[in-house]
Design a protein around this motif. Structure first.
Motif, short mmCIF file in Angstrom:
data_model
loop_
_atom_site.label_atom_id
_atom_site.label_comp_id
_atom_site.label_asym_id
_atom_site.label_seq_id
_atom_site.Cartn_x
_atom_site.Cartn_y
_atom_site.Cartn_z
N VAL A 5 0.85 -1.19 0.00
CA VAL A 5 0.00 0.00 0.00
C VAL A 5 0.89 1.24 0.00
CG1 VAL A 5 -1.69 1.35 1.31
CG2 VAL A 5 -1.89 -1.14 1.21
N ILE A 6 0.59 2.19 -0.87
CA ILE A 6 1.32 3.45 -0.91
C ILE A 6 0.31 4.58 -0.92
CG2 ILE A 6 3.00 4.89 -2.13
CD1 ILE A 6 3.98 2.29 -3.51
N THR A 7 0.29 5.39 0.13
CA THR A 7 -0.57 6.57 0.13
C THR A 7 0.18 7.74 -0.51
OG1 THR A 7 0.11 7.43 2.30
CG2 THR A 7 -1.66 5.77 2.27
N GLY A 8 -0.55 8.73 -0.97
CA GLY A 8 0.09 9.85 -1.65
C GLY A 8 0.80 9.41 -2.91
N ALA A 9 0.17 8.48 -3.65
CA ALA A 9 0.84 7.85 -4.79
C ALA A 9 0.64 8.59 -6.11
CB ALA A 9 0.34 6.41 -4.95
N SER A 10 -0.08 9.71 -6.10
CA SER A 10 -0.41 10.37 -7.36
C SER A 10 0.73 11.18 -7.95
CB SER A 10 -1.64 11.27 -7.18
OG SER A 10 -1.39 12.26 -6.20
N SER A 11 1.79 11.45 -7.15
CA SER A 11 2.91 12.24 -7.66
C SER A 11 4.13 12.03 -6.77
CB SER A 11 2.55 13.74 -7.71
OG SER A 11 2.35 14.24 -6.39
N GLY A 14 5.79 9.12 -3.82
CA GLY A 14 4.83 8.01 -3.83
C GLY A 14 4.68 7.39 -5.20
N TYR A 15 4.60 8.23 -6.22
CA TYR A 15 4.45 7.78 -7.60
C TYR A 15 5.66 6.94 -8.02
CZ TYR A 15 3.19 8.42 -12.59
OH TYR A 15 2.83 8.23 -13.90
N GLU A 16 6.86 7.47 -7.76
CA GLU A 16 8.08 6.77 -8.16
C GLU A 16 8.31 5.52 -7.32
OE1 GLU A 16 9.87 7.26 -10.73
OE2 GLU A 16 9.04 9.16 -11.42
N THR A 17 7.88 5.55 -6.06
CA THR A 17 8.01 4.36 -5.22
C THR A 17 7.15 3.24 -5.75
OG1 THR A 17 8.59 5.62 -3.23
CG2 THR A 17 7.61 3.44 -2.89
N ALA A 18 5.96 3.58 -6.22
CA ALA A 18 5.10 2.55 -6.81
C ALA A 18 5.79 1.89 -8.01
CB ALA A 18 3.77 3.18 -7.24
N LEU A 19 6.43 2.69 -8.84
CA LEU A 19 7.14 2.13 -10.00
C LEU A 19 8.32 1.27 -9.55
CD1 LEU A 19 7.14 5.23 -12.40
CD2 LEU A 19 5.56 3.28 -12.38
N ALA A 20 9.02 1.72 -8.50
CA ALA A 20 10.16 0.96 -8.01
C ALA A 20 9.73 -0.37 -7.41
CB ALA A 20 10.92 1.79 -6.96
N PHE A 21 8.63 -0.39 -6.69
CA PHE A 21 8.15 -1.64 -6.11
C PHE A 21 7.55 -2.54 -7.19
CE2 PHE A 21 9.13 0.21 -2.16
CZ PHE A 21 9.04 -0.76 -1.18
N ALA A 22 6.97 -1.93 -8.21
CA ALA A 22 6.48 -2.74 -9.33
C ALA A 22 7.63 -3.46 -10.01
CB ALA A 22 5.75 -1.84 -10.33
N TYR A 208 19.35 18.95 -4.39
CA TYR A 208 18.07 18.28 -4.17
C TYR A 208 18.15 16.90 -4.81
CZ TYR A 208 17.11 19.73 -9.02
OH TYR A 208 17.18 19.95 -10.38
N HIS A 209 17.22 16.05 -4.44
CA HIS A 209 17.10 14.74 -5.07
C HIS A 209 15.87 14.73 -5.96
CE1 HIS A 209 19.64 13.15 -1.63
NE2 HIS A 209 20.26 12.71 -2.69
N THR A 210 15.89 13.88 -6.97
CA THR A 210 14.69 13.65 -7.75
C THR A 210 13.81 12.67 -6.98
OG1 THR A 210 15.60 11.76 -8.95
CG2 THR A 210 15.97 13.97 -9.89
N ALA A 211 12.54 12.65 -7.32
CA ALA A 211 11.62 11.70 -6.70
C ALA A 211 12.05 10.26 -6.99
CB ALA A 211 10.20 11.95 -7.17
N LYS A 212 12.60 10.04 -8.17
CA LYS A 212 13.06 8.69 -8.53
C LYS A 212 14.23 8.27 -7.65
CE LYS A 212 14.30 5.85 -12.53
NZ LYS A 212 14.48 5.82 -14.01
N GLU A 213 15.14 9.21 -7.37
CA GLU A 213 16.25 8.90 -6.46
C GLU A 213 15.73 8.55 -5.08
OE1 GLU A 213 20.04 11.54 -8.00
OE2 GLU A 213 18.39 12.61 -7.04
N MET A 214 14.74 9.32 -4.59
CA MET A 214 14.20 9.04 -3.26
C MET A 214 13.50 7.69 -3.24
SD MET A 214 15.21 11.19 -1.10
CE MET A 214 14.43 10.13 0.08
N ALA A 215 12.85 7.32 -4.32
CA ALA A 215 12.22 5.99 -4.40
C ALA A 215 13.29 4.90 -4.31
CB ALA A 215 11.42 5.87 -5.69
N GLY A 216 14.44 5.16 -4.91
CA GLY A 216 15.55 4.22 -4.78
C GLY A 216 16.00 4.08 -3.34
N PHE A 217 16.03 5.20 -2.61
CA PHE A 217 16.39 5.15 -1.19
C PHE A 217 15.32 4.40 -0.39
CE2 PHE A 217 18.59 9.50 -1.93
CZ PHE A 217 19.68 8.88 -2.48
N MET A 218 14.07 4.56 -0.80
CA MET A 218 12.98 3.83 -0.14
C MET A 218 13.21 2.33 -0.26
SD MET A 218 9.81 4.21 1.32
CE MET A 218 8.86 5.59 0.63
N VAL A 219 13.60 1.89 -1.43
CA VAL A 219 13.85 0.46 -1.65
C VAL A 219 15.05 0.00 -0.81
CG1 VAL A 219 14.54 -1.27 -3.34
CG2 VAL A 219 12.80 0.44 -3.94
#
Length: 250
Positions: A5-11, A14-22, A208-219
């Motif tokens: 489950v990812i809340t705040g996934a519209s941008s 959250g958006y990039e984390t969904a792609l990373a987990f996919a 700054y980091h991009t959202a995609k970079e932060m999604a990588g950190f999330m993983v």
């Protein structure tokens, strides 16, 4: 079948984390207010892996009752990981801040996060492999003048989640509670915080980091055994143990 489950996934994160987990082969439940953005995200996930199940749920977590309703609606799913990413900001001095905006922020950042975390812990504390990841901020560990109320809300997220992690550890629970603490990240968040129509990160931010970079950190945080994943003043991502001191009271 298990879901993330990812809340705040519209941008943003959250958006990039969904792609990373996919990309990891995770079935997803993506939550936000904007249905069109969620449907767009679902299409992108399907491009990554058409076999994944993607459940789209609209919810406004600035309305506390909707947090309860969201969790109730998702009870029928087996949830491996719950990521509370939804968050609002306020970039103003306290005397100048808009109180209606602040109220919404506190309901999302604090109330709904606490409700969803508590309900998930009740159901999954003893489930092997379960993870709760709450998105705080580097400003949940350092007070930002000009964003004091936002910073204070993220102090709550950090303290609450670190304390929860310790409680789970002490009771021998299988669920792991973790915190992602980003610094400035390129997303819609900044412009919404200051009520701007647009925000040029390259022109205004030296780092700054991009959202995609932060999604990588999330993983990375998801894969680790550490409690905190935090971006430091040099914009280096660090995995580490709890930061706040803990007092044991029973």
């Amino acid at each position: 079948m298990q879901y993330t489950v990812i809340t705040g996934a519209s941008s943003g994160i959250g958006y990039e984390t969904a792609l990373a987990f996919a990309a990891r082969g995770k079935n997803l439940i993506i939550v936000a207010r904007r249905l069109d953005k969620l449907e767009e995200l679902k299409s992108k996930v399907k491009e990554i892996n058409s076999d994944l199940d993607v459940v789209v749920v609209t919810s406004d977590l600035s309305v506390t009752d909707q947090a309860y309703n969201l969790y109730k609606d998702l009870k029928r799913y087996q949830i491996e990981t719950w990521i509370n990413n939804a968050g609002l900001g306020e970039g103003a001095f306290v005397a100048d801040q808009k109180l209606e905006k602040v109220e919404n922020m506190l309901r999302v950042n604090i109330e709904s996060l606490t409700i969803l975390s508590t309900l998930y812990v009740r159901d999954y504390a003893d489930v092997e492999g379960a993870q709760l990841i709450n998105v705080s901020s580097a400003l949940g560990y350092a007070i930002a003048v000009g964003s004091v109320t936002y910073s204070a809300s993220k102090y709550y997220v950090s303290a609450f989640t670190e304390g929860l992690a310790k409680e789970l550890e002490l009771r021998g629970a299988k669920l792991k509670a973790k915190i992602l603490a980003p610094a400035i990240t390129e997303s819609e968040f900044a412009q919404k915080s200051i009520d701007a129509e647009a925000f040029d990160f390259k022109a205004n931010m030296p780092k700054y980091h991009t959202a995609k970079e932060m999604a990588g950190f999330m993983v990375e945080l998801y894969d680790s055994n550490e409690v905190v994943g935090i971006v430091d003043q040099n914009y280096t991502f660090n995995l580490r143990g709890q930061i706040y001191p803990v007092i044991l009271e029973f």
